[in-house]
Design an enzyme around this catalytic site. Structure first.
Site, PDB file in Angstrom:
ATOM      1  N   SER A  36      29.356  87.858  85.102  1.00 40.47           N
ATOM      2  CA  SER A  36      29.812  89.010  84.688  1.00 40.47           C
ATOM      3  C   SER A  36      29.451  89.844  83.699  1.00 40.47           C
ATOM      4  O   SER A  36      29.002  89.071  82.360  1.00 40.47           O
ATOM      5  CB  SER A  36      31.596  88.446  84.281  1.00 40.47           C
ATOM      6  N   HIS A  89      28.693  90.792  88.582  1.00 39.07           N
ATOM      7  CA  HIS A  89      30.116  91.326  88.531  1.00 39.07           C
ATOM      8  C   HIS A  89      30.406  92.311  87.681  1.00 39.07           C
ATOM      9  O   HIS A  89      29.939  91.955  86.412  1.00 39.07           O
ATOM     10  CB  HIS A  89      30.978  89.713  88.320  1.00 39.07           C
ATOM     11  N   ASP A  91      33.210  94.542  85.495  1.00 39.42           N
ATOM     12  CA  ASP A  91      34.445  94.936  85.461  1.00 39.42           C
ATOM     13  C   ASP A  91      34.585  96.342  84.954  1.00 39.42           C
ATOM     14  O   ASP A  91      34.408  96.636  84.005  1.00 39.42           O
ATOM     15  CB  ASP A  91      35.284  93.824  84.287  1.00 39.42           C
ATOM     16  N   MET A  93      37.534  98.852  83.661  1.00 41.91           N
ATOM     17  CA  MET A  93      38.787  98.915  83.082  1.00 41.91           C
ATOM     18  C   MET A  93      39.085 100.295  82.465  1.00 41.91           C
ATOM     19  O   MET A  93      38.355 100.805  81.967  1.00 41.91           O
ATOM     20  CB  MET A  93      39.055  97.855  81.938  1.00 41.91           C
ATOM     21  N   HIS A 122      34.761  95.077  90.265  1.00 47.11           N
ATOM     22  CA  HIS A 122      36.161  94.694  90.100  1.00 47.11           C
ATOM     23  C   HIS A 122      37.127  95.643  89.433  1.00 47.11           C
ATOM     24  O   HIS A 122      36.805  95.864  87.985  1.00 47.11           O
ATOM     25  CB  HIS A 122      36.387  93.330  89.390  1.00 47.11           C
ATOM     26  N   MET A 124      40.239  97.222  87.508  1.00 48.51           N
ATOM     27  CA  MET A 124      41.258  96.990  86.919  1.00 48.51           C
ATOM     28  C   MET A 124      41.865  98.252  86.431  1.00 48.51           C
ATOM     29  O   MET A 124      41.767  98.399  85.288  1.00 48.51           O
ATOM     30  CB  MET A 124      41.032  95.843  85.814  1.00 48.51           C
ATOM     31  N   MET A 199      42.525  85.642  90.256  1.00 45.57           N
ATOM     32  CA  MET A 199      42.122  85.841  88.870  1.00 45.57           C
ATOM     33  C   MET A 199      42.901  84.441  88.003  1.00 45.57           C
ATOM     34  O   MET A 199      43.871  83.983  88.223  1.00 45.57           O
ATOM     35  CB  MET A 199      43.025  86.994  87.990  1.00 45.57           C
ATOM     36  N   GLY A 204      41.513  91.611  81.782  1.00 45.18           N
ATOM     37  CA  GLY A 204      41.288  92.612  80.812  1.00 45.18           C
ATOM     38  C   GLY A 204      40.540  92.394  79.760  1.00 45.18           C
ATOM     39  O   GLY A 204      40.000  92.774  78.966  1.00 45.18           O
ATOM     40  N   GLY A 206      37.287  88.957  78.303  1.00 46.50           N
ATOM     41  CA  GLY A 206      36.482  87.661  78.880  1.00 46.50           C
ATOM     42  C   GLY A 206      36.677  86.611  77.847  1.00 46.50           C
ATOM     43  O   GLY A 206      37.499  86.849  76.809  1.00 46.50           O
ATOM     44  N   GLY A 207      36.265  85.648  77.979  1.00 49.55           N
ATOM     45  CA  GLY A 207      36.343  84.332  77.005  1.00 49.55           C
ATOM     46  C   GLY A 207      37.428  83.694  77.248  1.00 49.55           C
ATOM     47  O   GLY A 207      37.958  82.834  76.264  1.00 49.55           O
ATOM     48  N   ASP A 233      37.856  84.063  88.954  1.00 51.08           N
ATOM     49  CA  ASP A 233      37.244  84.857  88.076  1.00 51.08           C
ATOM     50  C   ASP A 233      38.066  84.369  86.963  1.00 51.08           C
ATOM     51  O   ASP A 233      39.190  84.835  86.639  1.00 51.08           O
ATOM     52  CB  ASP A 233      37.399  86.394  88.148  1.00 51.08           C
ATOM     53  N   GLY A 255      31.183  84.548  83.180  1.00 53.31           N
ATOM     54  CA  GLY A 255      30.512  85.325  82.354  1.00 53.31           C
ATOM     55  C   GLY A 255      29.833  84.559  81.159  1.00 53.31           C
ATOM     56  O   GLY A 255      28.696  84.339  81.005  1.00 53.31           O
TER      57      GLY A 255
END
Length: 305
Positions: A36, A89, A91, A93, A122, A124, A199, A204, A206-207, A233, A255
């Site tokens: 990611s 990947h 993301d 948003m 992906h 969002m 999910m 929204g 990472g980590g 994910d 990620g």
């Protein structure tokens, strides 16, 4: 497509005549590892450039990256794809569906100019239908939207199928969304998407920590769709991939585990081993330190016909 095994809504497919032969004739599942981009270090431009071991077009990529002020992410992208990843990947948003902003079509379009990698996007976003055309134009290969965001999710699937660029259609579930929300994606006895993303963290950011309580969703999906790509994910690493793979996930988005490692190739190889031994029940591969070059996208995430 979703599966070579045709199932009808509400069927217990394992009890249907001919199911075993159909399953045996279907194309086997593959392990698919998609680092990611959200986990990249965007601030250490020189350091990330020094780590790059990518293809021969590296210098032109980094030149473009410098102009975009995104050299950290692009440099790391080059490295992990060269390290054996099947896809990147990405993301997207919008700050509405989730309280964060990331990349949009312009950045993806710039990436596409320099890479043949599979772009697993992906979304969002609050209005996925509005993004179908821009993502096709930008060069996305996968279009995964949230079922929670679509007024009529079938309309989104239809728009993706009709887009100017072939894209794999995925549908995502937030942790608080039950599997039953996917019932809206059946038509004439067939499930429309190619992939389901479960999910394992709130979307929204990472980590975050892996949510093992989402595994019953994966297990239920794998029972119902034996040959469909099921992706997870959020919080995936060398420990949690075992939990996800045992539940039946064959597509892993990771990620921090990949991008924060000094040896991303070894992490990707270990993630793949976890999927292939625990989800796909293949013999463990002999480790060689580095995996082979990343596979062409035609051999990883398959485009719909």
């Amino acid at each position: 497509m979703v599966s070579d095994v045709i199932v009808s809504k509400g069927q217990n497919i394992t009890n249907q005549p001919g199911f075993i032969m159909a399953a045996l004739s279907a194309k086997p599942l593959e392990s698919k590892i998609a680092p990611s981009l959200l986990a990249c270090d965007l601030s250490d431009m020189a350091g990330e450039a020094a780590r790059v071991t990518g293809p021969v077009w590296k210098s032109s990529l980094l030149s473009m990256a410098s102009r975009l002020r995104f050299s950290g992410s692009l440099a790391e992208f080059t490295q992990v794809m060269d390290a054996g990843a099947d896809a990147l990947h990405i993301d997207v948003m919008d700050g509405h569906f989730v309280p964060n902003l990331s990349w949009g079509p312009p950045v993806i379009k710039k990436l596409r100019q320099r890479s043949d990698a599979f772009f697993d996007v992906h979304l969002m976003v609050s209005d996925p239908l509005a993004y179908v055309g821009p993502m096709a134009d930008a060069g996305a290969d996968g279009f995964t939207f949230h079922v929670e965001a679509a007024t009529d999710p079938c309309d989104v699937v239809d728009a993706v199928r009709a887009a100017s660029r072939p894209m794999v259609v995925g549908v995502a579930l937030r942790p608080d969304t039950p599997v039953e929300a996917l019932d809206a994606l059946w038509r004439d006895g067939a499930f429309l998407p190619d992939l389901v993303l479960v999910m394992t963290v709130p979307p929204g950011f990472g980590g975050q920590a892996f949510m093992a309580d989402q595994m019953p969703k994966v297990e239920a999906l794998r029972r119902r769709f034996p040959t469909m790509d099921i992706q997870v994910d959020g919080g995936l690493n060398l420990a949690t991939v075992e939990v996800a793979a045992r539940a039946g996930a064959n597509c892993i988005v990771a990620g921090s585990a990949v991008f924060k490692s000094d040896r991303p190739a070894e992490v990707i190889s270990a993630l793949r081993d976890g999927v292939e031994t625990l989800a796909l029940h293949k013999p463990a591969r002999k480790r060689g330190g580095m995996v082979s070059s990343w596979r062409p996208r035609a051999e990883s995430f398959e485009h719909p016909p």
